[in-house]
Structures are given as structure tokens and as C-alpha cells.
Design an enzyme around this catalytic site. Structure first.
Site, short mmCIF file in Angstrom:
data_model
loop_
_atom_site.label_atom_id
_atom_site.label_comp_id
_atom_site.label_asym_id
_atom_site.label_seq_id
_atom_site.Cartn_x
_atom_site.Cartn_y
_atom_site.Cartn_z
N TRP A 20 -2.91 -8.80 -3.46
CA TRP A 20 -2.57 -9.97 -2.67
C TRP A 20 -2.80 -11.24 -3.48
O TRP A 20 -3.71 -11.29 -4.30
CB TRP A 20 -3.42 -10.04 -1.39
CG TRP A 20 -3.17 -8.88 -0.49
CD1 TRP A 20 -4.02 -7.86 -0.20
CD2 TRP A 20 -1.96 -8.60 0.24
NE1 TRP A 20 -3.42 -6.97 0.65
CE2 TRP A 20 -2.17 -7.40 0.94
CE3 TRP A 20 -0.73 -9.26 0.36
CZ2 TRP A 20 -1.19 -6.83 1.75
CZ3 TRP A 20 0.24 -8.69 1.16
CH2 TRP A 20 0.01 -7.49 1.85
N PHE A 78 2.09 -1.12 10.09
CA PHE A 78 1.11 -1.30 9.02
C PHE A 78 0.68 0.06 8.47
O PHE A 78 1.11 1.11 8.93
CB PHE A 78 -0.09 -2.10 9.56
CG PHE A 78 0.09 -3.59 9.46
CD1 PHE A 78 1.35 -4.17 9.38
CD2 PHE A 78 -1.01 -4.44 9.44
CE1 PHE A 78 1.52 -5.55 9.28
CE2 PHE A 78 -0.86 -5.82 9.34
CZ PHE A 78 0.39 -6.38 9.26
N ASP A 98 0.79 -1.24 0.00
CA ASP A 98 0.00 0.00 0.00
C ASP A 98 0.82 1.29 0.00
O ASP A 98 1.80 1.41 0.76
CB ASP A 98 -0.86 0.09 1.27
CG ASP A 98 -1.55 -1.20 1.62
OD1 ASP A 98 -1.51 -2.14 0.84
OD2 ASP A 98 -2.12 -1.24 2.73
C1 FRU Z 1 -3.88 -3.67 2.70
C2 FRU Z 1 -3.25 -4.16 4.00
C3 FRU Z 1 -3.59 -3.25 5.15
C4 FRU Z 1 -2.45 -3.48 6.09
C5 FRU Z 1 -1.28 -3.67 5.16
C6 FRU Z 1 -0.23 -4.62 5.67
O1 FRU Z 1 -3.23 -4.12 1.56
O2 FRU Z 1 -3.66 -5.50 4.26
O3 FRU Z 1 -4.87 -3.48 5.72
O4 FRU Z 1 -2.26 -2.40 6.95
O5 FRU Z 1 -1.82 -4.14 3.94
O6 FRU Z 1 0.91 -4.59 4.87
#
Ligand code: FRU
Length: 496
Positions: free
Chosen positions: A304, A114, A50
Site C-alpha cells: 500500500w 475483500f 492480496d
Molecule cells: C490487505 C487488505 C485486506 C483487505 C484487502 C482489500 O492488503 O487491506 O485486509 O481485505 O486488502 O483489498
């Protein structure tokens, strides 16, 4: 208190130094990757997901991102950092955040800093992020880190600033997005409860003490059971909420909701809900408003659980081109590639009105890294299906097809034969506007972004064709296709 602050920063600094050294060692491997994108933002090495902390600070755009520098797959999350004067050329900076504390670090693999956001508070650049530790309870808490030079960040000694999830949420409680409204700070955080994704809302006067306001919005039952990376912001006279949902039924892709925000009640009323990007490789976008008043969005251009051929070359993940968001008729959020991207254009070619029956190769267009604008004249077209094929091999076996299907009113991107990446077919609604359909296509070495009718619909996909697959075809099935015009530019590389 001083002692605890010093030890926090020492541990943090050591973790950052280690990450920076890793990048220094490995960055040449990525430079030589044939999959390397030429004008999309990428990390110097390793894994990214992200975009985080998009903001302008001291006149420069800041882009932070979920980052694991030690491998080309996801690992304990750091925040990478880059800055730019024009949203096109980016300078990589020191890693901004690394896991180092009990609230963002642990012994098993699942931990880290995160996703989150950034705001400018006086002279300070403040990052607001989720501290995640898999095997801890609560698993996710909200934390801050601040910097006065825009490069080195100190974690707040009294982190976490929100140490538990609220009554409307659950242990999945992450991705704070903070903005200012009438002198107060507001924060939405993604969460879930009773099978419904939610965006929960907090308010603060100092970014350190937060008061819970309640759930600002939640899934209607079809919009996912966990909301990741919510972003709530004013656009025109209304507000827009962007959500990346997990396990949605109607909307499994990132969507936007147009509605009204009542700051006193802390409630966002949903009016229309639309898919933001119909491609496979678009997730967890974030927006900022810049000093020109533009609302600009960047998304993660991968997703993902997909096949990522670049992992063999030591990297994975990239960002989409920056897109300006414009509210159209209170119903549609248009996405317009930022105008600065035209700095990259060269080698202009234009074809005036022409007609196609069956498949025709456009010899003028053989560039892998290019921008093309095609305007189809639907009134004069008799074919019910037509479109383009890009990155085609000489023998025609490899190709990526963008098909306009007038009968089913769909625009389809087919990457079943696109090379060694993930396959799949993306579909978006096709709307004929004043007798024509306009496509603006940004191609990079391993990506395609299609903006339909001035960005009313967008399809973003990664493709991994052979380096020699360069043919560009236009085709029509069972009839004639009429093209009003076609323009194209070669786009330059942003890497020195
Ligand atoms: C979205 C996510 C977020 C999380 C991050 C972890 O892609 O799953 O919810 O903070 O990636 O890398």
C-alpha cells in the site's frame, strides 16, 4: 428462496461479464509494458493486491486475487482467478467474484469482495470472503460462494454466513482463512480491539453455520493494532500464524509466529515472532498445502501507499514466486522457492572460487531475468563490507546494492539509486553459517527477491531501473572478499 438465488446470480453474472469484457479490451496494453514481469504472476490488466483462495482443486493449483480490472489503482474489489498445473505457468480464467449484493456492493467507492480463502468440500470449490461496504454497519461480514466447475461461482443465497463482528473484535473484521482439522472447519478472521490486532476463531461443520470460539491470538502490544490476512496452519509438529499488521511498532512488516494450537480451547500460544520478509514489497501472503504435502506461500509483491511506475501502463501489483515453507529447529520458518521454478532455467554459468578487491564487473552476468546463487567464504574474507550491485548503468549512477555488513551483522538492500520506483533501504539480520553466507537471488524485469542462507531470511523489493542498466558487479570495501562459487541461469518467460 429459489427466486432470490436466481436474482443474486443474475446480478452477479452481469457484473462478471462486464469485468471480463473490460479485460478483453485492455489486455494488450499490459503485454507491451516494459515493466511487465516475465515469470511472476500478474493480472491481465488493472490493479491487483492480496492473493486469495489458494488451493488445489481437481489436481490444479488455483490462485484468486484482489482485483480491480477497471483501473490501475484500487477500486471496488473483485476476485480475479487463474489456475496452474505447476505453480509457474498460469492460465487466466473468468473473474470469479464481483460486487453485486447489498453486503458487498454500494454507492460510494469503498466496497467489494475483500480478501479470503478457498476450500474443497466434496466436489465443490468454496470461496469464503469478506463482504465490505464502507458506509454500512456492520461494515464487514463473512460470505461464501461455491462452484462445481471451478470457474463459475454462485454466491450463497443466505449470505452473510457471519453477519456481525464478535465481542473480541470491532468493525474491522476481515480476511477469513479456513482450514480443516479433524473433520471440522476452522476460520481465523483478522480484527482489532482496544488498540490490539487480533485473529478471532470460528468453527463449523458445514461452512454455512459458524460458532464463535474466541480470540485465538492477539498482539502483544508491539505487533500492530489491526491484523490483516491472518493465516494459521500446522507446520512440522507446531503451528504457524502469519499476520500482516497495521501500525505495528516492533513489527510493521508481515511476521510469523511459531507456537502451539489448542483446538479445544481455541487458543494459539505464541512462542517466537519473526519478520517474514524484510523487503518493502511483500504483504498479505497466503498459504496452501498441496497433494505433495508441501506448505506453499505466495505474497503480494507490492505494498500500500508506494510509488508504482507500472500504473502508467495500465497495471499495478504482482505476486511473489511461490515459496515452500519448512520449519527449521522449531524456531525458523525457511522459505524455499518451489522446485518447479527450475523449469525456467537456461544458459547455465558457473564461476569457481575467486577473490575480489574493490569493484569488479562480472561480464558473464548481464541478464535482467535470472537466478543467481553466490556463496561467500567469510573465513577467508578480510573486508568488513562487501556485496553485489545489480542492474547497474554504464556510468554507475543507477544501481541496486546488496551489502553484507559483518560489523553490524546486517544484510542491506539499498534501492536509493534503483531507477524511477520507490526508494528505501531494507535490512535483515546477517548470520554466518559454517564460515559462509549464501544468497540466492531471483531477478525479474522489475523485482528482486533475495533468499539468504537457504531462505532463513528473505528480502523482496520492486525496482524500476532503465532497460539498459544491466551490469552486475561484486565489490569489497577495505579488504578482500573471497567467493566460494557463483552460479547463474537465465530464466525464461511464462507468457506465450
Ligand atoms: C490487505 C487488505 C485486506 C483487505 C484487502 C482489500 O492488503 O487491506 O485486509 O481485505 O486488502 O483489498
Amino acid at each position: 428462496m429459489k427466486n432470490s438465488l436466481d436474482s443474486i446470480n443474475l446480478k452477479h453474472q452481469e457484473a462478471i461479464n462486464k469485468a471480463n469484457a473490460e479485460i478483453e479490451n485492455k489486455k494488450d496494453e499490459v503485454k507491451n509494458s516494459p515493466y511487465r514481469l516475465q515469470y511472476h504472476f500478474m493480472a491481465p490488466t488493472g490493479w491487483i493486491n492480496d492473493p486469495n483462495g489458494l488451493v488445489q482443486y481437481k489436481g490444479e493449483y488455483q490462485l484468486f486475487y484482489q482485483y480491480y480490472p477497471y483501473a490501475s489503482s484500487w477500486g471496488p474489489m473483485h476476485w480475479g482467478h487463474a489456475k496452474s498445473k505447476d505453480l509457474v505457468h498460469w492460465e487466466h480464467l473468468s473473474v470469479a467474484l464481483a460486487p453485486s449484493e447489498s453486503y458487498d456492493s454500494g454507492d460510494v467507492q469503498g466496497y467489494g469482495c475483500f480478501s479470503g480463502s478457498a476450500v474443497v468440500d466434496g466436489e465443490e470449490l468454496v470461496l469464503i470472503y469478506t463482504g465490505h461496504v464502507d458506509d454500512k454497519s456492520p461494515m464487514q461480514v463473512q460470505c461464501i460462494a461455491a462452484s462445481e466447475d471451478g470457474v463459475n461461482f454462485e454466491k450463497y443465497s443466505q449470505n452473510p454466513v457471519i453477519d456481525n463482528f464478535p465481542s473480541d473484535g470491532s468493525k474491522d473484521f476481515r480476511d477469513p482463512k479456513v482450514w480443516k482439522h479433524e473433520e471440522r472447519w476452522y476460520m481465523v478472521v483478522g480484527s482489532k480491539k482496544d488498540g490490539k490486532g487480533k485473529a478471532v476463531l470460528y468453527v463449523s461443520d458445514d461452512l454455512r453455520n459458524w460458532e464463535y470460539k474466541g480470540a485465538a491470538a492477539e498482539s502483544d502490544g508491539t505487533q500492530g493494532d489491526m491484523w490483516e490476512c491472518p493465516d494459521l496452519f500446522p507446520l512440522g509438529d507446531l503451528h504457524v500464524l502469519i499476520v500482516s499488521p497495521m501500525y505495528g511498532t516492533k513489527n510493521e512488516k508481515t511476521f510469523y509466529v511459531i507456537g502451539d494450537m489448542d483446538y479445544d480451547k481455541g487458543i494459539f500460544t505464541q512462542e517466537t515472532c519473526t519478520t517474514l520478509d524484510y523487503g518493502f514489497d511483500f504483504y498479505a501472503p497466503q498459504t496452501l498445502v498441496d497433494d505433495k504435502g508441501r506448505r506453499i506461500m505466495i505474497g503480494w509483491m507490492e505494498k500500500w501507499l508506494t510509488k508504482m511506475p507500472s500504473q502508467e501502463h495500465g497495471w499495478a501489483g504482482a505476486m511473489t514466486i511461490p515459496r515452500e515453507l519448512v520449519l527449521e529447529g522449531n524456531k525458523i520458518v525457511k522459505q524455499k522457492p518451489v522446485s518447479e521454478l527450475s523449469e525456467l532455467r537456461s544458459d547455465y554459468k558457473k564461476l569457481e572460487a575467486f577473490e575480489v578487491e574493490e569493484t569488479t564487473t562480472i561480464h558473464e552476468l548481464q541478464e535482467q531475468v535470472s537466478e543467481t546463487i553466490i556463496d561467500f567464504n567469510i573465513n577467508e574474507t578480510t573486508a568488513s563490507e562487501f556485496g553485489i550491485q545489480l542492474r547497474c548503468s554504464e556510468d554507475g549512477k543507477e544501481k541496486t546494492e546488496i551489502l553484507l555488513d559483518l560489523t553490524n551483522k546486517e544484510i542491506v538492500m539499498d534501492r536509493e539509486h534503483s531507477g524511477c520506483g520507490e526508494k528505501g533501504i531494507s535490512k535483515a539480520p546477517l548470520v554466518v553459517k559454517d564460515g559462509s553466507v549464501n544468497l540466492r537471488i531471483f531477478m525479474d524485469t522489475t523485482s528482486v527477491e533475495v533468499f539468504v542462507n537457504d531462505g532463513e531470511q528473505v528480502i523482496t523489493n520492486r525496482i524500476f531501473p532503465d532497460v539498459n542498466s544491466n551490469k552486475f558487479n561484486i565489490f569489497a570495501k577495505d579488504g578482500k572478499l573471497s567467493v566460494n562459487s557463483m552460479e547463474s541461469w537465465k530464466l525464461g518467460s511464462v507468457w506465450k
